[in-house]
Structure formats: C-alpha cells, structure tokens
Write a protein that holds these residues in place. Sequence first.
Motif, mmCIF file in Angstrom:
data_model
loop_
_atom_site.group_PDB
_atom_site.id
_atom_site.type_symbol
_atom_site.label_atom_id
_atom_site.label_comp_id
_atom_site.label_asym_id
_atom_site.label_seq_id
_atom_site.Cartn_x
_atom_site.Cartn_y
_atom_site.Cartn_z
ATOM 1 N N LYS A 1 0.814 -1.222 0.000
ATOM 2 C CA LYS A 1 0.000 0.000 0.000
ATOM 3 C C LYS A 1 0.846 1.270 0.000
ATOM 4 O O LYS A 1 0.484 2.277 -0.619
ATOM 5 C CB LYS A 1 -0.964 -0.002 1.185
ATOM 6 N N ASP A 2 2.011 1.239 0.685
ATOM 7 C CA ASP A 2 2.860 2.435 0.713
ATOM 8 C C ASP A 2 3.665 2.592 -0.574
ATOM 9 O O ASP A 2 4.275 3.644 -0.801
ATOM 10 C CB ASP A 2 3.821 2.375 1.906
ATOM 11 N N LYS A 3 3.700 1.573 -1.400
ATOM 12 C CA LYS A 3 4.445 1.617 -2.649
ATOM 13 C C LYS A 3 3.552 2.043 -3.814
ATOM 14 O O LYS A 3 4.028 2.234 -4.948
ATOM 15 C CB LYS A 3 5.053 0.243 -2.935
ATOM 16 N N GLY A 4 2.238 2.205 -3.533
ATOM 17 C CA GLY A 4 1.328 2.633 -4.589
ATOM 18 C C GLY A 4 0.970 1.530 -5.559
ATOM 19 O O GLY A 4 0.663 1.799 -6.727
ATOM 20 N N ILE A 5 1.042 0.268 -5.098
ATOM 21 C CA ILE A 5 0.684 -0.869 -5.951
ATOM 22 C C ILE A 5 -0.517 -1.569 -5.335
ATOM 23 O O ILE A 5 -0.552 -1.835 -4.120
ATOM 24 C CB ILE A 5 1.860 -1.862 -6.084
ATOM 25 N N THR A 6 -1.509 -1.870 -6.159
ATOM 26 C CA THR A 6 -2.687 -2.599 -5.698
ATOM 27 C C THR A 6 -2.836 -3.875 -6.504
ATOM 28 O O THR A 6 -2.424 -3.963 -7.667
ATOM 29 C CB THR A 6 -3.967 -1.755 -5.848
ATOM 30 N N ALA A 7 -3.437 -4.901 -5.878
ATOM 31 C CA ALA A 7 -3.625 -6.198 -6.534
ATOM 32 C C ALA A 7 -5.081 -6.597 -6.471
ATOM 33 O O ALA A 7 -5.812 -6.212 -5.545
ATOM 34 C CB ALA A 7 -2.759 -7.263 -5.855
ATOM 35 N N ASN A 8 -5.500 -7.367 -7.475
ATOM 36 C CA ASN A 8 -6.852 -7.906 -7.471
ATOM 37 C C ASN A 8 -6.843 -9.228 -8.219
ATOM 38 O O ASN A 8 -5.870 -9.572 -8.899
ATOM 39 C CB ASN A 8 -7.846 -6.941 -8.112
ATOM 40 N N VAL A 9 -7.935 -9.966 -8.084
ATOM 41 C CA VAL A 9 -8.082 -11.242 -8.768
ATOM 42 C C VAL A 9 -9.127 -11.082 -9.863
ATOM 43 O O VAL A 9 -10.235 -10.586 -9.606
ATOM 44 C CB VAL A 9 -8.505 -12.358 -7.787
ATOM 45 N N ILE A 10 -8.756 -11.473 -11.086
ATOM 46 C CA ILE A 10 -9.690 -11.425 -12.215
ATOM 47 C C ILE A 10 -10.005 -12.873 -12.612
ATOM 48 O O ILE A 10 -9.094 -13.676 -12.871
ATOM 49 C CB ILE A 10 -9.093 -10.673 -13.412
ATOM 50 N N ASN A 11 -11.292 -13.192 -12.649
ATOM 51 C CA ASN A 11 -11.730 -14.553 -12.962
ATOM 52 C C ASN A 11 -12.316 -14.613 -14.371
ATOM 53 O O ASN A 11 -13.048 -13.718 -14.791
ATOM 54 C CB ASN A 11 -12.789 -15.016 -11.949
ATOM 55 N N ASN A 12 -12.002 -15.685 -15.084
ATOM 56 C CA ASN A 12 -12.524 -15.903 -16.437
ATOM 57 C C ASN A 12 -13.658 -16.932 -16.383
ATOM 58 O O ASN A 12 -13.399 -18.124 -16.162
ATOM 59 C CB ASN A 12 -11.406 -16.405 -17.358
ATOM 60 N N PRO A 13 -14.915 -16.497 -16.566
ATOM 61 C CA PRO A 13 -16.028 -17.452 -16.475
ATOM 62 C C PRO A 13 -15.969 -18.526 -17.553
ATOM 63 O O PRO A 13 -16.528 -19.618 -17.379
ATOM 64 C CB PRO A 13 -17.266 -16.560 -16.657
ATOM 65 N N ALA A 14 -15.290 -18.252 -18.679
ATOM 66 C CA ALA A 14 -15.281 -19.205 -19.796
ATOM 67 C C ALA A 14 -14.507 -20.469 -19.465
ATOM 68 O O ALA A 14 -14.930 -21.580 -19.805
ATOM 69 C CB ALA A 14 -14.696 -18.541 -21.040
ATOM 70 N N ASP A 15 -13.337 -20.304 -18.820
ATOM 71 C CA ASP A 15 -12.518 -21.496 -18.558
ATOM 72 C C ASP A 15 -12.270 -21.743 -17.078
ATOM 73 O O ASP A 15 -11.543 -22.667 -16.705
ATOM 74 C CB ASP A 15 -11.178 -21.397 -19.295
ATOM 75 N N GLY A 16 -12.843 -20.871 -16.213
ATOM 76 C CA GLY A 16 -12.700 -21.093 -14.778
ATOM 77 C C GLY A 16 -11.323 -20.773 -14.242
ATOM 78 O O GLY A 16 -11.005 -21.124 -13.100
ATOM 79 N N GLN A 17 -10.491 -20.104 -15.042
ATOM 80 C CA GLN A 17 -9.159 -19.757 -14.567
ATOM 81 C C GLN A 17 -9.127 -18.334 -13.998
ATOM 82 O O GLN A 17 -9.995 -17.507 -14.315
ATOM 83 C CB GLN A 17 -8.149 -19.891 -15.704
ATOM 84 N N SER A 18 -8.114 -18.087 -13.186
ATOM 85 C CA SER A 18 -7.985 -16.782 -12.526
ATOM 86 C C SER A 18 -6.560 -16.269 -12.680
ATOM 87 O O SER A 18 -5.609 -17.063 -12.840
ATOM 88 C CB SER A 18 -8.342 -16.890 -11.037
ATOM 89 N N ARG A 19 -6.431 -14.922 -12.589
ATOM 90 C CA ARG A 19 -5.112 -14.305 -12.664
ATOM 91 C C ARG A 19 -5.025 -13.173 -11.641
ATOM 92 O O ARG A 19 -6.008 -12.454 -11.412
ATOM 93 C CB ARG A 19 -4.845 -13.758 -14.075
ATOM 94 N N LEU A 20 -3.862 -13.041 -11.056
ATOM 95 C CA LEU A 20 -3.599 -11.883 -10.206
ATOM 96 C C LEU A 20 -3.203 -10.720 -11.109
ATOM 97 O O LEU A 20 -2.331 -10.880 -11.981
ATOM 98 C CB LEU A 20 -2.463 -12.166 -9.228
ATOM 99 N N VAL A 21 -3.838 -9.572 -10.926
ATOM 100 C CA VAL A 21 -3.520 -8.380 -11.714
ATOM 101 C C VAL A 21 -3.051 -7.290 -10.750
ATOM 102 O O VAL A 21 -3.733 -6.988 -9.765
ATOM 103 C CB VAL A 21 -4.740 -7.895 -12.519
ATOM 104 N N LEU A 22 -1.900 -6.693 -11.031
ATOM 105 C CA LEU A 22 -1.332 -5.650 -10.178
ATOM 106 C C LEU A 22 -1.263 -4.337 -10.950
ATOM 107 O O LEU A 22 -0.876 -4.319 -12.130
ATOM 108 C CB LEU A 22 0.069 -6.026 -9.687
ATOM 109 N N ASN A 23 -1.608 -3.240 -10.295
ATOM 110 C CA ASN A 23 -1.579 -1.898 -10.887
ATOM 111 C C ASN A 23 -0.663 -1.004 -10.068
ATOM 112 O O ASN A 23 -0.729 -0.985 -8.831
ATOM 113 C CB ASN A 23 -2.973 -1.266 -10.888
#
Length: 466
Positions: free
Chosen positions: A158-180
């Motif tokens: 949080k102090d580095k200005g980076i945030t993370a979230n999980v994006i899920n793909n309903p088509a294949d049931g896979q997920s990815r961590l996305v960082l901004n």
Amino acid sequence: MAGIPGIGSGIDINSIVGAMVNAEKAPKEAQLARLEKASTTKFSALGELKGALSAFQTAMKDLNSLALFEKRSATSTNASALTASASKTALAGSYQMTVERLASSSKVATAALASDFTAAADGKLTVKLGAADAGVEVDIASGDTLVQIRDKLNTALKDKGITANVINNPADGQSRLVLNAKETGAGKDISIETADAALAGLALDGSVQSTGNGAGYLQQAADAEFTVDGLALKSPSNTVDNAIPEVTLTLSGKTEADKPLTLTVDQDKSGVTANIKKFVDAYNKLIKTSNELTSVTRIGEDKPPVTGGLVGDATVRTLLGAVRNELVSPADQEGVRVLADLGITTQKDGTLKIDDTKLGKALTDNFDAVGTFFAGDTGLMSRVDKRIDGYIQTGGVLEQRMSGLQTTITGIDKQREDLTRRVAQMQARLFAQFNAMDSLVSRLNSTSDRLAQALGSLPGVVKQSS
C-alpha cells in the motif's frame, strides 16, 4: 367593578368609562405605532444600506490586491489535451505544442491459474517497481488462496502505490492476479520474483508483454511524449514542471495529427477584468439601493406617496458624496488616471457603465498602470475604502444609529406596558367613581320614594288622579 345600566342612576357606566379610557389611550397608542413604524423602517433601511456597503467593500478588497496584477494566465486552445498554470514570474509567450503520448503506469498479470489455486508450500514473493528497486518481500503461507495472497500483497504494497486484485474468467474457470502501479514513467514496471518453486506460477516480468494466458504486462509503464515549438520532450509524469520555466503543464489527452495546440502565457487580464466588473456591479447595487431608500414615489393624486426609509437622510448624501469625489479624483500617474481611461463612465442614474473594448485595450496597453491605479496604499480602492470604513466598521456610524433605533424600539415596548398599566388604573378609578355615584343616586332615589310615600299618607293630602 363594572356598573349595571338601569340600577341606581340608570346610566350606562360601561360605555362612559370605555369612551373616557379610549380617549386617553388612543392618541398615545397611535403615537407609539407611528414611532415604531418609523423606527423599524429606518432600522431596516440602514441594515440594507450597510449590507450593500459591505458587499461593495468586499469587491474593492478583491481588486485592491497587487497579487491580482502579478498573476499570469496560461491558456490552451485544446483543454482536452493540455491545460496549464503559470507563476507570477513566468514570461509571456506563445507556444505551439503537441501531445504524442501520455505517461502511463504499469499494469501486469500473472499467468492463468486454476480458480482454486493454493500455495503448495510456504514461500516469499518479492515485488519490485522497476529494475533498480530493492523490492518488497511478502510472506506466503502454505494453503493460501489467490484471494488471501491478493490481500497480503495489498497490505504489504500500500505504501508503494501498488494494488492487486483477482480477475476470474467465467469461460474457462481460470484466474489471474492483476497488479496496478500508481507511479507513471518508463522503467517503473512491476515484476514479481520468487525463489520458491511452489510459488513459481505467480512470478512475472513486467517488461514482457502478456500474450494469451501468459504472465507479463497488460500496460507498460511509459513516459509522456510531447513537443514544444517542435522540440521533442519526455516526462515520467503527466504533470510537467518547468519544461517552460515557471509553467506547469497538465497533459490529459493526445492531440490530433498535424493539429498542434497553442499555449499562451500572459498577464491574467481575464482575472483582472472579472474583478473590475465585480467592483462596478457592487457599486451599482449600492447606488440603486441608496436611490430606493431615499426615493419618493407618487402612486396617484388621491393617494399618499411611497417613501423610502432614508428619505432626506444626511448620512446617505454625505457617504455617497465622499465616494463619488474619490471616483472622479485623478490619480497621480501616467497611462491610467481616471476611470474613464478604462472605459468606465457614470450614467444619468449615478451607476457606472463599462465599455468592454476600451477596458480591454487599457489592460493590453497599460496593464501595470491599471494595477497601480486600483491597488496599493494610494490606489483608488484604498482611498474609497477609507471613505466608507467609518460607516460600516464595528461601532461605526451605521451601527451606532441602528443601536440607537433598537433602543427606541425597545423603549416603545416599555411605554406600551406603562400605558396598559396606567389605563388599567384609570379604568379602575373611573369605575369606582361612577359606581359610587350610582350607589349614591340609588340611595337618594330610594329616600325620595320613601319620603313621597310618607307625605302621601298624611291626613288631608289629596292624591292627584292621573
């Protein structure tokens, strides 16, 4: 005690006492009502005048600022692509500019993982923002899900200005961590490193583009690219300081090909114009308010005229006379000496009118002279303010007069109370006197009747037949 008509004297004591009391009370009540109306009307009128004077003084204060005339404007012909601000030391000038690219921040994604992914063993992830960054280590525990890993990343970064979230793909049931990343600029790419095989699926290189379900950047960190008079420049941020000395540029969109924008840095004529117009408007409101408060309006031959609350008031005449004298008094300088030099003239009703063309020319040709004419210790605004301050300051002329009127109005209430008490005492006294008279007349009538009866029963008295 009230008298009873038909008993005793047969006089209507209530009507007589009522008439006598009203004759005593009505003139005084009418006098108090007239005094209250006059005092309240004048009190309200002085308050209205004070309000208009305060607004006028505020407008003068805004114009009586040398800082206003030191400001510089920075105007873009394409505000959707670029806006700017300039300090007071910025040099006037005009610049042709293009915005080729906006600065961007890093956005990365891990390789696609099963939605029920869990860490197979304890380990560490090291998140860096650029190759030179030492990075932040994040401890991951065996069995942590992607959501738990996301939460640990957000806490640690949080102090580095980076945030993370999980994006899920309903088509294949896979997920990815996305960082901004929040920070923009080339070389500020996010990367995730790990020495633990159990966490290898979370590693990524932010300088490599993500293709398909592979790890890498979705948006690469990059510098803004723009030109000033044909010179190609770069900036790690979309807020650019001192590319043009003392000017701050804010890049917000790309310009179209072969359609450069023009940025003009100049004296803040629009700000000065706005404050001059505010001063004129406030003065005109003061004049119109004064005219209304001192006017006598006839509404018909058989009806009394409508008069303002300060008709014939010497305070208004003295005040406005002093202000007008200052407005027409020439300044001891060259370029701009009187309001007419700025296209500001007096109309028949005493209000001011602005010739926008002449004002604009004066600001272009004699900007500094306009500043010294209005602002400073010897400027017009200071001179006029000294004329009116004694009227509206705390304890000033208007406040003293309003305080005196308030005392008068309060005194009227006290006089009404005294009148009510005095009338009640008078009424009680009159009833007592008339009732005593009525009782006496009743007794005299009774005695007369008994005497007549006694005389009528004497021998030899012959009653006259009716």
